[in-house]
Scaffold this motif. Sequence first.
Motif, PDB file in Angstrom:
ATOM      1  N   LEU A 201       0.833  -1.205   0.000  1.00 45.96           N
ATOM      2  CA  LEU A 201       0.000   0.000   0.000  1.00 45.96           C
ATOM      3  C   LEU A 201       0.867   1.254   0.000  1.00 45.96           C
ATOM      4  O   LEU A 201       0.650   2.174  -0.796  1.00 45.96           O
ATOM      5  CB  LEU A 201      -0.941   0.007   1.204  1.00 45.96           C
ATOM      6  N   LEU A 202       1.848   1.288   0.871  1.00 50.24           N
ATOM      7  CA  LEU A 202       2.727   2.468   0.942  1.00 50.24           C
ATOM      8  C   LEU A 202       3.486   2.674  -0.367  1.00 50.24           C
ATOM      9  O   LEU A 202       3.658   3.818  -0.820  1.00 50.24           O
ATOM     10  CB  LEU A 202       3.694   2.337   2.123  1.00 50.24           C
ATOM     11  N   GLU A 203       3.938   1.593  -0.977  1.00 51.82           N
ATOM     12  CA  GLU A 203       4.649   1.708  -2.260  1.00 51.82           C
ATOM     13  C   GLU A 203       3.724   2.226  -3.361  1.00 51.82           C
ATOM     14  O   GLU A 203       4.113   3.075  -4.158  1.00 51.82           O
ATOM     15  CB  GLU A 203       5.266   0.362  -2.640  1.00 51.82           C
ATOM     16  N   ALA A 204       2.490   1.736  -3.406  1.00 56.33           N
ATOM     17  CA  ALA A 204       1.528   2.205  -4.412  1.00 56.33           C
ATOM     18  C   ALA A 204       1.208   3.677  -4.188  1.00 56.33           C
ATOM     19  O   ALA A 204       1.156   4.476  -5.140  1.00 56.33           O
ATOM     20  CB  ALA A 204       0.258   1.363  -4.368  1.00 56.33           C
ATOM     21  N   LEU A 205       1.013   4.056  -2.937  1.00 56.27           N
ATOM     22  CA  LEU A 205       0.715   5.457  -2.629  1.00 56.27           C
ATOM     23  C   LEU A 205       1.886   6.378  -2.960  1.00 56.27           C
ATOM     24  O   LEU A 205       1.676   7.539  -3.338  1.00 56.27           O
ATOM     25  CB  LEU A 205       0.308   5.616  -1.169  1.00 56.27           C
ATOM     26  N   SER A 206       3.099   5.874  -2.838  1.00 52.56           N
ATOM     27  CA  SER A 206       4.260   6.717  -3.162  1.00 52.56           C
ATOM     28  C   SER A 206       4.291   7.073  -4.643  1.00 52.56           C
ATOM     29  O   SER A 206       4.789   8.132  -5.021  1.00 52.56           O
ATOM     30  CB  SER A 206       5.571   6.038  -2.746  1.00 52.56           C
ATOM     31  N   ILE A 207       3.744   6.217  -5.486  1.00 54.80           N
ATOM     32  CA  ILE A 207       3.626   6.515  -6.917  1.00 54.80           C
ATOM     33  C   ILE A 207       2.455   7.463  -7.146  1.00 54.80           C
ATOM     34  O   ILE A 207       2.583   8.506  -7.787  1.00 54.80           O
ATOM     35  CB  ILE A 207       3.448   5.221  -7.747  1.00 54.80           C
ATOM     36  N   ALA A 208       1.290   7.122  -6.609  1.00 51.78           N
ATOM     37  CA  ALA A 208       0.086   7.925  -6.819  1.00 51.78           C
ATOM     38  C   ALA A 208       0.242   9.341  -6.270  1.00 51.78           C
ATOM     39  O   ALA A 208      -0.318  10.295  -6.833  1.00 51.78           O
ATOM     40  CB  ALA A 208      -1.116   7.243  -6.180  1.00 51.78           C
ATOM     41  N   GLU A 209       1.016   9.498  -5.228  1.00 50.07           N
ATOM     42  CA  GLU A 209       1.212  10.814  -4.611  1.00 50.07           C
ATOM     43  C   GLU A 209       1.821  11.821  -5.578  1.00 50.07           C
ATOM     44  O   GLU A 209       1.646  13.027  -5.441  1.00 50.07           O
ATOM     45  CB  GLU A 209       2.096  10.657  -3.360  1.00 50.07           C
ATOM     46  N   ARG A 210       2.495  11.327  -6.598  1.00 51.20           N
ATOM     47  CA  ARG A 210       3.088  12.213  -7.599  1.00 51.20           C
ATOM     48  C   ARG A 210       2.043  13.131  -8.235  1.00 51.20           C
ATOM     49  O   ARG A 210       2.368  14.239  -8.677  1.00 51.20           O
ATOM     50  CB  ARG A 210       3.764  11.401  -8.707  1.00 51.20           C
ATOM     51  N   LEU A 211       0.794  12.663  -8.295  1.00 50.75           N
ATOM     52  CA  LEU A 211      -0.250  13.457  -8.949  1.00 50.75           C
ATOM     53  C   LEU A 211      -0.578  14.733  -8.176  1.00 50.75           C
ATOM     54  O   LEU A 211      -1.137  15.660  -8.741  1.00 50.75           O
ATOM     55  CB  LEU A 211      -1.509  12.621  -9.158  1.00 50.75           C
TER      56      LEU A 211
ATOM     57  N   SER B 280       2.969  -4.650 -11.256  1.00 50.27           N
ATOM     58  CA  SER B 280       3.707  -4.825 -10.005  1.00 50.27           C
ATOM     59  C   SER B 280       2.785  -4.868  -8.784  1.00 50.27           C
ATOM     60  O   SER B 280       3.252  -5.153  -7.682  1.00 50.27           O
ATOM     61  CB  SER B 280       4.723  -3.682  -9.832  1.00 50.27           C
ATOM     62  N   LEU B 281       1.509  -4.599  -8.981  1.00 45.03           N
ATOM     63  CA  LEU B 281       0.557  -4.565  -7.868  1.00 45.03           C
ATOM     64  C   LEU B 281       0.076  -5.975  -7.529  1.00 45.03           C
ATOM     65  O   LEU B 281       0.153  -6.884  -8.360  1.00 45.03           O
ATOM     66  CB  LEU B 281      -0.632  -3.672  -8.237  1.00 45.03           C
ATOM     67  N   PRO B 282      -0.446  -6.164  -6.321  1.00 47.60           N
ATOM     68  CA  PRO B 282      -0.984  -7.471  -5.950  1.00 47.60           C
ATOM     69  C   PRO B 282      -2.088  -7.917  -6.925  1.00 47.60           C
ATOM     70  O   PRO B 282      -2.792  -7.076  -7.502  1.00 47.60           O
ATOM     71  CB  PRO B 282      -1.562  -7.242  -4.547  1.00 47.60           C
ATOM     72  N   THR B 283      -2.233  -9.209  -7.089  1.00 49.82           N
ATOM     73  CA  THR B 283      -3.111  -9.789  -8.102  1.00 49.82           C
ATOM     74  C   THR B 283      -4.521  -9.212  -8.089  1.00 49.82           C
ATOM     75  O   THR B 283      -5.036  -8.802  -9.135  1.00 49.82           O
ATOM     76  CB  THR B 283      -3.166 -11.324  -7.938  1.00 49.82           C
ATOM     77  N   THR B 284      -5.160  -9.175  -6.950  1.00 50.57           N
ATOM     78  CA  THR B 284      -6.551  -8.704  -6.879  1.00 50.57           C
ATOM     79  C   THR B 284      -6.656  -7.257  -7.343  1.00 50.57           C
ATOM     80  O   THR B 284      -7.532  -6.911  -8.149  1.00 50.57           O
ATOM     81  CB  THR B 284      -7.097  -8.850  -5.444  1.00 50.57           C
ATOM     82  N   THR B 285      -5.773  -6.409  -6.860  1.00 49.23           N
ATOM     83  CA  THR B 285      -5.773  -4.995  -7.246  1.00 49.23           C
ATOM     84  C   THR B 285      -5.467  -4.853  -8.723  1.00 49.23           C
ATOM     85  O   THR B 285      -6.128  -4.088  -9.441  1.00 49.23           O
ATOM     86  CB  THR B 285      -4.736  -4.207  -6.411  1.00 49.23           C
TER      87      THR B 285
END
Length: 187
Positions: A6-16, A99-104
């Motif tokens: 979650l933290l890794e995904a948010l670190s990318i999305a935060e760029r917006l 790179s995200l978990p399968t379900t996501t």
Amino acid sequence: MNPRELLEALSIAERLKDTTRHCYTSKGRHESVAEHSWNMTLMAFFIKNEFPEVDINKVIQMCIIHDLGECFTGDIPTFLKTKEHEVSEETLLNNWIKSLPTTTREEMLSLYKEMKERKTLEAKIFKAIDSLEALIQHNFSDISTWSENEFDLNLTYANDRVNFSQYLTLLREEIRKDTIQKISNKK
């Protein structure tokens, strides 16, 4: 999604939050992509009762994720975006989604496919909101921030994206009225 993922995904999305768009806010600063997505999401929430047959949560999810590719490419205004830009953005986005978990990953890929095909009512509403929000934001901004082509675009853009809905067609007309008023006040 575990906490680290979650933290890794948010670190990318935060760029917006720092990725600016060509639009300006009513107070005169560049709008961020995150602000555009937030306002779209709020629009979807506000109009949900106009579409009781629609899965509004799906529309909101589309609004939230629709510009994640701009984490990698930045915002390119629709009137400047080429096919090459679109391919590059889609490739970079898909590499990240893989790179995200399968379900996501599967859920996001399914939403992006639906958004791209624009066959469902949810996808059509999402795309209309995306286009209309930009027009509304232009009307909120000072007209001195408009590029020359935006005078025509604000009068004509998105007409084809609302014609499936009487409500959205009426909304588009109200936006056009605001644009005409804004332009006439400039003269």
